[in-house]
Scaffold this active site. Structure first.
Site, PDB file in Angstrom:
ATOM      1  N   GLU A  11     -13.391 -13.867  -6.052  1.00  0.00           N
ATOM      2  CA  GLU A  11     -12.027 -13.570  -6.505  1.00  0.00           C
ATOM      3  C   GLU A  11     -10.969 -14.084  -5.524  1.00  0.00           C
ATOM      4  OE1 GLU A  11     -14.501 -11.493  -5.996  1.00  0.00           O
ATOM      5  OE2 GLU A  11     -13.893  -9.621  -5.021  1.00  0.00           O
TER       6      GLU A  11
ATOM      7  N   GLU B  58       0.838  -1.205   0.000  1.00  0.00           N
ATOM      8  CA  GLU B  58       0.000   0.000   0.000  1.00  0.00           C
ATOM      9  C   GLU B  58       0.873   1.256   0.000  1.00  0.00           C
ATOM     10  OE1 GLU B  58      -3.509  -0.895   1.891  1.00  0.00           O
ATOM     11  OE2 GLU B  58      -4.162   1.162   2.268  1.00  0.00           O
TER      12      GLU B  58
ATOM     13  N   SER C  93      -7.330   1.567  -2.791  1.00  0.00           N
ATOM     14  CA  SER C  93      -6.119   0.767  -2.920  1.00  0.00           C
ATOM     15  C   SER C  93      -6.502  -0.606  -3.454  1.00  0.00           C
ATOM     16  CB  SER C  93      -5.469   0.615  -1.537  1.00  0.00           C
ATOM     17  OG  SER C  93      -4.608  -0.496  -1.530  1.00  0.00           O
TER      18      SER C  93
ATOM     19  N   GLU D 272       1.805   2.157  -3.298  1.00  0.00           N
ATOM     20  CA  GLU D 272       0.744   2.846  -4.056  1.00  0.00           C
ATOM     21  C   GLU D 272       0.723   4.307  -3.681  1.00  0.00           C
ATOM     22  OE1 GLU D 272      -2.462  -0.032  -2.867  1.00  0.00           O
ATOM     23  OE2 GLU D 272      -3.283   0.593  -4.797  1.00  0.00           O
TER      24      GLU D 272
ATOM     25  N   GLU E 104     -15.927 -11.572   3.340  1.00  0.00           N
ATOM     26  CA  GLU E 104     -14.767 -11.340   2.486  1.00  0.00           C
ATOM     27  C   GLU E 104     -14.172 -12.667   2.004  1.00  0.00           C
ATOM     28  OE1 GLU E 104     -11.119  -9.896   4.280  1.00  0.00           O
ATOM     29  OE2 GLU E 104     -11.065  -8.285   2.796  1.00  0.00           O
TER      30      GLU E 104
ATOM     31  N   CYS F  40      -8.485  -2.390   3.580  1.00  0.00           N
ATOM     32  CA  CYS F  40      -8.427  -3.614   4.377  1.00  0.00           C
ATOM     33  C   CYS F  40      -9.708  -3.888   5.146  1.00  0.00           C
ATOM     34  CB  CYS F  40      -7.231  -3.589   5.328  1.00  0.00           C
ATOM     35  SG  CYS F  40      -6.994  -2.024   6.124  1.00  0.00           S
TER      36      CYS F  40
ATOM     37  N   CYS G 266     -10.595  -2.101  14.269  1.00  0.00           N
ATOM     38  CA  CYS G 266     -10.942  -3.522  14.356  1.00  0.00           C
ATOM     39  C   CYS G 266     -11.122  -4.011  15.789  1.00  0.00           C
ATOM     40  CB  CYS G 266      -9.873  -4.368  13.669  1.00  0.00           C
ATOM     41  SG  CYS G 266      -9.580  -3.812  11.989  1.00  0.00           S
TER      42      CYS G 266
ATOM     43  N   LYS H  62     -15.417 -10.182   7.722  1.00  0.00           N
ATOM     44  CA  LYS H  62     -14.361 -11.040   7.170  1.00  0.00           C
ATOM     45  C   LYS H  62     -14.934 -12.356   6.669  1.00  0.00           C
ATOM     46  CE  LYS H  62     -10.682  -8.522   7.759  1.00  0.00           C
ATOM     47  NZ  LYS H  62     -10.016  -7.985   6.574  1.00  0.00           N
TER      48      LYS H  62
END
Lengths: 169, 634, 678
Positions: free
Chosen positions: C367, C280, C321, C283, C362, C301, C503, C359
């Site tokens: 993908e 990151e 990102s 980036e 996710e 994230c 988190c 999560k």
């Protein structure tokens, strides 16, 4: 109804919805009048149209659905051609509106939990008060008010509407 | 007090239109309130017009500002609800002062020929007082009207509610003009406070105080809301005012706007009142086109406009904060108070919310001064109040009486007495009268001479509410009435707060137990405990007042409850589980009259043999009881 | 000397200090007024009626709505109030699924606790509870309507804190429910799986999903090697379930417990977080060196934030990102690195232990699967793992700590502070400083406009300044995102976390019992950071090794394939949109779809649609063309978007659309003619 007219109707309906939204300047505060007018177009509130309204007004779909299910006037299923509202206000109640509603229910052969006849001709609802207490007991069919009713008289009115529908076909 | 010559432009128009009106030689007014329309008054109007043309009588159905002052022999117009609903369609003929009742289209020919052309009275169409037998000429003689004091309702029944010119000609909007051009906001608030006007929607809160609180609240944007969500079953006062005298409401709102500094108003009307919606919308449009609403009211710097919004079928939206939620596009669920609407109302801004009748009274006060209301009524409750008198009375309809009038006067003098099971006058027929709708209490014989005003009712645990008065005779089971109102509260509960949502549901279940014969001593105790808690802890007025019918019937009709629970008997004979019509075999002659009367075909029997009723099919409508000449069904 | 305003509560004097309502003042006096629907972070609702108190001269008032005034005399426990509370609770319980022993919330249910506290010993009311259908359509959350007390906390949280409103009140009165609209399941609406609703729900009406069953199975399966990764936030919170203080670091004991449960290897998500920092930061570097502060990079994230961006912010995807989250970076690396090392016949199962319910969603994203195998097989929340440990009878607090396995178990302080709000940004700053060979600056955040949910900082890296915003709560995120749209955004990097505190406040964590809990957890992570020997991602030798052997360099093709991802616009409604023609799907008419989503709408989509419909009528093409309105076609910045057949027109105009339609129909005719001829 052939395809060409069908296309025309749905197009017209959707265009009408866009016009309603535009007229109210997509103001989310005017959700209730918007839903009222959209219901007049479709005779009920289709779910995809409600989502469309939510998206255009920039509010969550749950807020539109929440309003649609809160107010008695909004229908989530198509109503019959003739909406019968039997008043169960106090004055009508003491003058026997309950008997009228029950009689109509059995006359229209509606099972418990059902409101609309299978031929989509009639929807039967009970309303808390129509404000016509002076001529209790009262029922309204679409916009026409009928007062000083008896169960038999109520059935007669419904039967004559049925007859006129048959004649049209 | 205001000077009628104060407004040049309007006066010109007013003056001219007044001349046009004054030039009318005869006027036939047809009541076109919802009740009379239901009974066919629009058809009567058509027939009347046709009859006039048939008999060569020139008739105008519209009186326009532009009309010539000398050319109107007969003016046929419509009015709002005159209140005598059971006797409709009503036809008034001025200046003769004649009121014809139950007029049918086929009567119009005779009316035109005999009354309009020849000036004769048609006796069969006049009202015959059942008590005295006297045939009454018109409102000046009919007891239903003579015992009233119609001030808010006065124009309902004479003016054409869709004609702003007529309202103006009678001095309409003069008060608003005076308030806007010549009075300071605090002056207006003080005037209303001094007048003693109290909210007519049920709360009875001093209107002037409410306006003053809103006036001084912080904020540049303020709102006026007219609560036309009259959902009380058995009440139709506001409907009649909105239908019959809509401009008075608009005018009252304008005055309120000036008093608090608001520029936008809303009228929230129940969608179940389509005629009221129509007339309010027309009134606002016409007012706007005359420069009475909009950016420059009366050409001044003051701007005020009104939006008419229709309710969507939720009784709870009659509660202030729920109403505000609805206008804001949300579910109509109340919010806790504080903050009060006067401080934080619509869109978080200070807002005045008043009832239709309250606004309608305001112009009368601005025109007549602080003593206007005090001419009648009681010191703490000056002025008049409209009531909807319905149920088991001879004359049902809409009335207006001074505060302090007793129930006895209303029921017997105006209402003409209580009717019994057969629909005829029963001198001992009075059992109870329910006042204040589902939030109200049942009053009994001991209260017949109680003067009706805000405070006297409160002292006995009741309230005026919006003004519904439902009279009940001995065929009414009071436990069932309590259950009926609880069902209403349950249906209309918004569901937000635990207390009302669960409480009304549990109370309804307990009442169901009682009327179905499953009650016991524990049922009553739990009912009382729950009623107490729901009355104290609910979030809004709906919940807080939902137990009132239960509490008052428990207090005054404890015996009936006991009969249901202990004796498993319904004294009034209404509770199906505890009583059902049964044919006394030894008295039945098998004439089969009852068979024809039964709408569900529950009665069977062979000719000239005693008949019987199938208890499972019977819906307890008691049509058979009424029709049996031998009283063989009980 | 001015006297302080004060009120009297149950005979005690309490000073007023600008509290929002009477309830807060009474709580300050250490009287625990009961309430279900009051939350200091949400709007005042006033529905539960439990917080009522008696104010002399005023009677009963709801203390959550009452404004405290000098001189008030308040009584909190009169007999009247006791009766009100008792009756309210009894009525609630009479309409509640009372099968407490089998309810996931049985230890922390507020209704059960309150009933016990208020001494409710009998329910005098008839039980009218109806067993409802549990909604398990969401991978993250389970709804059980029969346990709902309609307090509305979840509704307000979803709308006021996250700005989404996936669930709301439906119906009225006793028929009210709290549910997603149109009677859909939670997994089929715009829920972003953050689980905030579950954290505020007082009962078991919404709870995190329980995926322990498949994990037990995997652990027992001899043909499977089960490895796990533990997120930073888990290690400072799991101990709470075993009576330890929030913030107490129990990493070693968790690892020991997991080994006992049968996990073969336990790794550290922090390691993957270090990788995330590297990717990151790379980036961000060109944005920083370019200067100008006008093209902010948004962190990626937080899966709830990413899902929200996919629903509502498709126009800003270029700012997101492309880095996967640490959980997923770990997953794909583990497959590549550990898979080949397995004995023949053995399968690899990757389990992650997360503080987060999103999560779970996710991990299920297509993908992040390869050949039908997910990179991360199952996600367990902190609560679920704690549950497994307890079920096995393991007393966590008594265990000897164990260590992470290597090579995927070594993390620097930078990776670990990912678990607290502001941590990602700080970690990236540390990396950039080292890259640019300048000293590491201190990062001091200040609140923006008094909103603790948006904090900003500006750090100097040599000749460059990096302007950072740290956001908590998705509604707060919208405030920053709107500035990007209006081109007034002055940040280079925006860290967006859906949960309060980051988190450590995730919905999978034990529900915080005190106000300070989240702060204590954050402090715990900071504590670890301070005692670790390494604080910068590039100082992680295993990370360096990973690049040397596998990834080559940040942003490489290998890195892109394993550690990066792409985003798409989630259509918010049914696939089909709104039919404006009457033909069924299988008809041969040309399908024209006009997007009427918000972004396109703002660019005139409605007018365009109406013109197209009118044009079709005018040219009598109703039978040949089937027009549909759809909701989003992923090209918001170039709208209005119209798809004619399979071809999409961007920046569509009426003329272009009709031209395309006629052209396509012509081609169709020619094609058909050829076919008939041959």
């Amino acid at each position: 109804m052939n395809t060409a007219t069908a296309v025309h109707k749905q197009t017209r309906q959707f265009t009408a919805v866009c016009e309603i939204l535009k007229k109210h300047r997509n103001d989310r505060r005017q959700l209730i009048p918007i839903l009222q007018q959209v219901q007049e177009v479709y005779r009920y509130l289709p779910p995809t149209i409600m989502s469309f309204i939510a998206s255009t007004l920039r509010i969550p779909a749950s807020r539109v659905y929440g309003a649609a299910t809160f107010y008695r006037h909004f229908a989530l299923k198509p109503k019959g051609k003739h909406v019968i509202r039997v008043c169960d206000g106090t004055a009508c109640h003491v003058k026997g509106s309950g008997a009228i509603a029950e009689t109509l229910r059995s006359h229209l052969k509606l099972n418990s939990g059902e409101d609309t006849t299978s031929d989509m001709l009639f929807t039967l609802e009970t309303v808390s008060c129509l404000g016509a207490c002076g001529i209790a007991p009262v029922m309204v069919v679409n916009e026409t008010v009928h007062g000083q009713l008896s169960p038999a008289h109520a059935c007669t009115i419904i039967d004559s509407i049925k007859k006129s529908e048959v004649r049209h076909d | 007090m205001i000077n009628d010559t104060a407004c040049p432009v309007a006066t010109d128009r007013q003056g001219h239109y007044r001349s046009v009106l004054d030039s009318v030689k005869k006027r036939v007014i047809l009541c076109a309130g919802t009740g009379c329309i239901a009974n066919g008054s629009l058809k009567v109007m058509e027939a009347m017009e046709a009859a006039c043309r048939l008999h060569g009588t020139p008739v105008s159905v519209e009186l326009r500002y532009e009309d010539d002052v000398t050319a109107t022999p007969l003016y046929l117009s419509r009015s709002g609800c005159q209140g005598f609903c059971q006797m409709g369609p009503l036809v008034t003929i001025e200046p003769d002062g004649i009121l014809y009742t139950s007029v049918k289209p086929e009567d119009c020919d005779e009316i035109v020929l005999r009354t309009i052309i020849k000036g004769e009275r048609i006796e069969r169409l006049l009202f015959k007082d059942p008590a005295s037998g006297v045939i009454c000429r018109g409102v000046g003689e009919i007891p239903f009207y003579t015992r009233q004091a119609r001030s808010v309702l006065a124009p309902c029944g004479s003016i054409d509610p869709e004609c702003i010119e007529e309202y103006l000609a009678a001095g309409g909007y003069q008060a608003a003009r005076h308030a806007i051009e010549a009075m300071a906001p605090e002056e207006i608030c003080r005037l209303i406070l001094e007048s003693g006007l109290r909210g007519r929607g049920g709360g009875g809160f001093p209107t002037g105080k409410k306006w003053e609180l809103t006036r001084i609240a912080a904020g540049n944007i303020k709102y006026i809301i007219c609560n036309g969500d009259e959902g009380d079953p058995g009440a139709f006062m506001d409907r009649s005012v909105m239908e019959g005298n809509p401009h008075s409401v608009v005018e009252g709102m304008m005055i309120a706007a000036k008093a608090v500094g608001a520029n936008q108003g809303y009228v929230y009307v129940r969608m179940e009142y389509p005629l009221a919606v129509k007339h309010m919308r027309k009134a606002v449009e016409d007012a706007r086109s005359q420069g009475l609403l909009g950016d420059a009211v009366f050409g001044s710097e003051f701007s005020f406009d009104i939006i008419i919004m229709e309710g969507a079928g939720a009784f709870v939206c009659g509660e202030e904060t729920a109403l505000i939620a609805s206008i804001e596009g949300r579910r109509g669920m109340p919010d806790p108070k504080p903050p009060f609407p006067a401080q934080k109302g619509l869109m978080g801004c200070p807002t005045v919310i008043n009832n239709v009748e309250t606004f309608s009274t305001v112009p009368l006060i601005v025109r007549g001064g602080p003593g206007t209301l005090r001419k009648v009524g009681t010191p703490a409750s000056p002025g008049t109040k409209t009531f909807a008198l319905t149920g088991h009375v001879v004359n049902t309809g809409l009335i207006e009486v001074p505060f302090g009038t007793t129930l006895r006067t209303i029921i017997y003098d105006i209402g003409g007495g209580v009717t019994g099971a057969d629909g005829k006058i029963d001198p001992d027929g009075f059992k109870a009268v329910q006042i204040g709708g589902p939030s109200g209490a049942c009053l009994t014989r001991e209260h017949l001479d109680l003067p009706l005003d805000f405070d006297s009712l409160r002292s006995i645990g009741a309230m005026i509410g919006s003004g519904g008065l439902v009279v009940m005779n001995h065929t009414t089971c009071m436990v069932r009435i309590a259950r009926y109102f609880m069902q209403f509260a349950q249906n209309e509960s918004c569901g937000k707060c635990i207390t009302c949502r669960e409480g009304t549901r549990q109370m309804l279940a307990l009442l169901d137990d009682i009327v179905e014969g499953n009650g016991n001593a524990g049922t009553l105790e739990l009912l009382q405990i729950t009623a107490r808690v729901v009355a104290k802890a609910s979030l809004c007025g709906l919940g807080k007042s939902a137990p009132s019918p239960v509490i008052s019937t428990l207090r005054h009709f404890a015996d009936e409850y006991r009969a249901h629970i202990v004796d498993k008997r319904c004294p009034a004979g209404e509770c199906q589980a505890l009583s059902r019509p049964a044919i006394k075999a030894d008295q039945c002659i098998g004439c089969a009259l009852c068979v024809k009367s039964c709408p569900v075909g529950a009665i069977t029997g062979e000719r000239r043999q005693p008949h019987s009723i199938d208890a499972d099919r019977c819906i307890n409508c008691r049509a058979c009881v009424a029709v049996c000449k031998l009283h063989a069904i009980a | 000397m001015t006297a302080t305003a004060q009120i009297t509560v149950d005979g005690m004097r309490v000073a007023l200090n600008g509290e929002r309502n009477l309830l807060e003042v009474i709580r300050k006096a250490h009287i625990d007024i009961p309430t279900f629907c009051y939350h200091s972070e949400l709007s005042i609702y006033g529905a539960c009626r439990l917080c009522m108190v008696d104010v002399e001269g005023r009677g009963l008032v709801a203390s959550c709505a009452a404004i405290p005034e000098d001189g008030m005399v308040v009584h909190t426990t009169t007999d009247e109030i006791r009766e009100i509370r008792r009756v309210n609770l009894e009525m609630l319980l009479a309409n509640h699924d009372s099968d407490c022993p089998s309810c996931p919330k049985n230890e922390t249910c507020k209704l059960r606790a309150l009933a016990a506290r208020l001494g409710v010993r009998e329910i005098r009311y008839r039980n009218i509870a109806v067993k409802g259908q549990r909604d398990t359509t969401s991978p993250s959350l389970v709804r059980d309507p029969s346990k709902c007390i309609l307090c509305g906390d979840c509704v307000r949280y979803c709308e006021e804190v996250q700005g989404i409103g996936a669930i709301g009140f439906c119906g009225r009165g006793s028929h009210s429910t709290v549910s997603p609209p149109f009677e859909k399941g939670l997994g089929n609406v715009e829920c972003v799986n953050c689980g905030g609703c579950a954290t505020v729900c007082p009962t078991g009406a919404i709870t995190p999903a329980d995926d322990t069953a498949p994990v037990w199975k995997l652990l027992r399966d001899p043909s499977v090697t089960v490895v796990a990764q533990i997120a930073p936030a888990v290690r400072v919170a799991l101990g709470e379930v075993f009576g330890l203080e929030p913030g107490e670091v129990v990493t070693g004991r968790i690892i020991a417990a997991m080994k006992r449960l049968g996990f073969n290897q336990v790794f550290d998500t922090g390691f993957a977080a270090d990788l995330t920092v590297v990717e990151e930061a790379h980036e961000l570097l060109p944005i920083v060196t370019r200067g100008g502060h006008n093209f902010p990079l948004l962190s990626s994230c937080c899966p709830a934030w990413v899902k929200k961006a996919e629903y509502f912010d498709s126009d800003l995807h270029d700012h997101l990102s492309s880095c996967r989250s640490p959980q997923q970076m770990f997953g794909s690396l583990a497959r590549v690195q550990l898979g080949p090392t397995l004995p023949p016949g053995k399968k690899l199962a990757v389990i992650s232990i997360m503080p987060c319910t999103a999560k779970k969603f996710e991990a299920s994203r297509p993908e992040f699967s390869k050949d039908g195998v997910r990179d991360v097989d199952v996600v367990l929340t902190t609560q679920e793992l704690a549950g497994m440990i307890r079920e096995a009878g393991i007393q966590l607090e008594e265990l000897e700590p164990a260590s992470f396995d290597l090579p995927l178990g070594f993390a620097t302080g930078a990776g670990l502070i990912f678990g607290t709000s502001g941590g990602v940004s700080e970690a990236v700053v540390r990396y950039l400083a080292a890259e640019l060979k300048v000293p590491t600056p201190a990062v001091a955040f200040t609140e923006v406009d008094g909103n603790s949910g948006i904090r900003e900082a500006s750090v100097t890296l040599g000749e460059h300044t990096v302007s950072i915003a740290v956001v908590q709560g998705l509604k707060n995120a919208d405030l920053v995102l709107d500035t990007i749209r209006k081109k007034t955004c002055r940040y280079d990097f925006v860290e967006i976390m859906a949960c309060p505190g980051g988190c450590i406040g995730g919905a999978g964590q034990p529900v915080p019992q005190k106000k300070e809990t989240r702060m204590q957890r954050s402090a715990g992570l900071r504590q670890i950071d301070s005692v670790l020997p390494v604080h910068k991602a590039q100082d992680n030798p295993f990370v360096t090794d990973c690049y040397a052997r596998l990834l080559k360099h940040p942003g490489s093709q290998e890195a892109r394939s394993l550690l990066h991802t792409s985003y798409f616009s989630r259509k918010r409604e049914e696939e089909d949109g709104i039919e404006l023609g009457d033909q069924d799907r299988s008809s041969t008419a040309l399908r024209v779809r006009v997007c009427v989503g918000t972004s396109c709408y703002l660019r005139g989509a409605h007018n365009l649609l109406q013109k197209i419909l009118a044009g079709i009528e005018e040219h009598e093409l109703q039978d040949a063309v089937n027009v549909q309105a759809t909701f989003c076609m992923e090209t918001c910045e170039l709208g209005p978007s119209v798809a004619i057949g399979n071809r999409w027109l961007r920046s569509a105009t009426y003329e272009k659309v009709m031209e395309e339609i006629n052209g396509t129909l012509e081609e169709q005719k020619k094609h058909d003619a050829r076919v008939t001829a041959s």
